[in-house]
Design an enzyme around this catalytic site. Structure first.
Site, PDB file in Angstrom:
ATOM      1  N   GLY A  80       0.953  -1.249   0.074  1.00  0.00           N
ATOM      2  CA  GLY A  80      -0.012   0.036   0.027  1.00  0.00           C
ATOM      3  C   GLY A  80       0.881   1.365  -0.025  1.00  0.00           C
ATOM      4  O   GLY A  80       0.314   2.239  -0.569  1.00  0.00           O
ATOM      5  N   PHE A 103     -14.158   3.743   3.975  1.00  0.00           N
ATOM      6  CA  PHE A 103     -12.969   2.767   3.291  1.00  0.00           C
ATOM      7  C   PHE A 103     -12.484   3.417   2.032  1.00  0.00           C
ATOM      8  O   PHE A 103     -13.601   4.179   1.325  1.00  0.00           O
ATOM      9  CB  PHE A 103     -13.643   1.375   2.788  1.00  0.00           C
ATOM     10  CG  PHE A 103     -12.534   0.387   2.173  1.00  0.00           C
ATOM     11  CD1 PHE A 103     -11.936  -0.302   2.770  1.00  0.00           C
ATOM     12  CD2 PHE A 103     -12.545   0.577   0.851  1.00  0.00           C
ATOM     13  CE1 PHE A 103     -10.628  -1.002   2.178  1.00  0.00           C
ATOM     14  CE2 PHE A 103     -11.725  -0.441   0.040  1.00  0.00           C
ATOM     15  CZ  PHE A 103     -10.722  -1.005   1.008  1.00  0.00           C
ATOM     16  N   GLU A 139       4.122   4.015   6.293  1.00  0.00           N
ATOM     17  CA  GLU A 139       3.004   3.188   6.199  1.00  0.00           C
ATOM     18  C   GLU A 139       1.990   3.797   5.320  1.00  0.00           C
ATOM     19  O   GLU A 139       1.697   5.203   5.293  1.00  0.00           O
ATOM     20  CB  GLU A 139       2.321   2.717   7.546  1.00  0.00           C
ATOM     21  CG  GLU A 139       1.432   1.816   7.673  1.00  0.00           C
ATOM     22  CD  GLU A 139       1.388   0.574   7.011  1.00  0.00           C
ATOM     23  OE1 GLU A 139       1.210   0.585   5.778  1.00  0.00           O
ATOM     24  OE2 GLU A 139       1.284  -0.780   7.665  1.00  0.00           O
ATOM     25  N   ASP A 140       0.952   3.327   4.594  1.00  0.00           N
ATOM     26  CA  ASP A 140      -0.116   3.795   4.031  1.00  0.00           C
ATOM     27  C   ASP A 140      -1.198   4.306   4.986  1.00  0.00           C
ATOM     28  O   ASP A 140      -1.519   5.483   4.891  1.00  0.00           O
ATOM     29  CB  ASP A 140      -0.614   3.075   2.783  1.00  0.00           C
ATOM     30  CG  ASP A 140      -1.357   1.696   3.383  1.00  0.00           C
ATOM     31  OD1 ASP A 140      -0.886   1.421   4.584  1.00  0.00           O
ATOM     32  OD2 ASP A 140      -1.780   0.913   2.498  1.00  0.00           O
ATOM     33  N   LYS A 178      -6.736   7.028  10.600  1.00  0.00           N
ATOM     34  CA  LYS A 178      -8.278   6.981  10.911  1.00  0.00           C
ATOM     35  C   LYS A 178      -8.538   7.034  12.352  1.00  0.00           C
ATOM     36  O   LYS A 178      -8.505   5.962  13.088  1.00  0.00           O
ATOM     37  CB  LYS A 178      -9.190   5.886  10.373  1.00  0.00           C
ATOM     38  CG  LYS A 178      -9.132   5.857   8.889  1.00  0.00           C
ATOM     39  CD  LYS A 178      -9.854   4.537   8.421  1.00  0.00           C
ATOM     40  CE  LYS A 178     -10.073   4.213   6.962  1.00  0.00           C
ATOM     41  NZ  LYS A 178     -10.674   2.849   6.688  1.00  0.00           N
ATOM     42  N   THR A 184      -1.812  -3.831  12.680  1.00  0.00           N
ATOM     43  CA  THR A 184      -0.820  -3.843  11.781  1.00  0.00           C
ATOM     44  C   THR A 184       0.504  -3.259  12.385  1.00  0.00           C
ATOM     45  O   THR A 184       1.639  -3.868  12.456  1.00  0.00           O
ATOM     46  CB  THR A 184      -1.223  -3.466  10.390  1.00  0.00           C
ATOM     47  OG1 THR A 184      -2.333  -4.131  10.173  1.00  0.00           O
ATOM     48  CG2 THR A 184      -0.054  -3.817   9.467  1.00  0.00           C
ATOM     49  N   ASP A 229      -5.422   2.044  10.737  1.00  0.00           N
ATOM     50  CA  ASP A 229      -6.479   2.009  10.727  1.00  0.00           C
ATOM     51  C   ASP A 229      -6.959   1.697  12.410  1.00  0.00           C
ATOM     52  O   ASP A 229      -6.972   2.562  13.120  1.00  0.00           O
ATOM     53  CB  ASP A 229      -7.249   0.990   9.946  1.00  0.00           C
ATOM     54  CG  ASP A 229      -8.873   0.882   9.676  1.00  0.00           C
ATOM     55  OD1 ASP A 229      -9.288   1.859  10.319  1.00  0.00           O
ATOM     56  OD2 ASP A 229      -9.095  -0.065   9.299  1.00  0.00           O
ATOM     57  N   ARG A 261      -4.789   0.686  -7.139  1.00  0.00           N
ATOM     58  CA  ARG A 261      -3.664   1.235  -6.515  1.00  0.00           C
ATOM     59  C   ARG A 261      -3.127   2.515  -7.279  1.00  0.00           C
ATOM     60  O   ARG A 261      -2.293   3.376  -6.970  1.00  0.00           O
ATOM     61  CB  ARG A 261      -2.744   0.325  -6.037  1.00  0.00           C
ATOM     62  CG  ARG A 261      -3.026  -0.838  -5.226  1.00  0.00           C
ATOM     63  CD  ARG A 261      -1.916  -1.625  -5.007  1.00  0.00           C
ATOM     64  NE  ARG A 261      -2.367  -2.953  -4.104  1.00  0.00           N
ATOM     65  CZ  ARG A 261      -2.232  -3.024  -2.852  1.00  0.00           C
ATOM     66  NH1 ARG A 261      -2.154  -2.088  -2.045  1.00  0.00           N
ATOM     67  NH2 ARG A 261      -2.579  -4.241  -2.349  1.00  0.00           N
TER      68      ARG A 261
END
Ligand code: 5GP
Length: 178
Positions: free
Chosen positions: A48, A155, A102-103, A134, A110, A106, A168
């Site tokens: 990502g 999302f 990181e993309d 988020k 992760t 959330d 992407r």
């Protein structure tokens, strides 16, 4: 292109490319200022963050290194909770200043997994740079030093982020239409 269709879902532009570019450049300036003289190693989390990493690195003007790791935990539109192993850390991280790129953060699960893995490697400093956060979904107390944009819980796809493998490639960020 204000809306796109990916498989069964329609998405509308929520963050135009120009805004993304401006915020990525701002984050790069903060890193240039804070980490000068530390030869940071940027650890980009694939897939990502490939676009974010590429654009961020173009604005980094201090001596640095970049490497890529993989750690997949997401399928469809909701977190599976299944955290896979971190692969691809081949560098000796002892005494290094590391910036995880990181993309999106959330729930933070992760990132927590990644931090646990890196925690055993005797780093000197560890920072997180995330394109998106988020805040409404965060379950873990994380210190994210560099955030390009904070977004609502919906999302999103584009600018590196996918829906079921697609989407992407877009330079803008799109939010799913209800
Ligand atoms: P977390 O573990 O923080 O809940 O989720 C992090 C990962 O979930 C991200 O690296 C990303 O791959 C995926 N993710 C979370 N939210 C979204 C989203 O809105 N869109 C997409 N495409 N992926 C997301």
């Amino acid at each position: 292109m204000n809306t796109i269709q990916i498989k069964d879902k329609t998405f509308a532009v929520s963050i135009p490319a120009a805004v993304i570019q401006r915020e990525v450049a701002r984050v790069a300036e903060e890193i240039n200022r804070d980490l000068a003289g530390k030869n940071p190693l940027f650890l980009s989390v694939l897939n990502g963050s490939f676009m974010f990493t590429a654009d961020l690195m173009k604005h980094i003007t201090i001596p640095c290194e970049v490497s890529f790791v993989k750690l997949a935990s997401y399928q469809g539109v909701s977190s599976t909770g299944t955290i896979k192993e971190v692969i691809g850390i081949n560098e000796d991280l002892t005494n290094r200043t590391v910036v995880i790129v990181e993309d999106i953060v959330d729930t933070g699960l992760t990132m927590q997994r990644l931090l646990e893995t890196l925690g055993t490697r005797s780093l000197k400093e560890l920072h997180i740079a995330s394109l998106l956060v988020k805040p409404g979904k965060l379950k873990i107390d994380l210190n994210i030093a560099y955030v390009a944009m904070r977004i609502p819980n919906d999302f999103i796809v584009g600018y590196g982020l996918d829906y079921d493998g697609q989407g992407r490639n877009y330079p803008d960020i799109y939010t799913v239409c209800e």
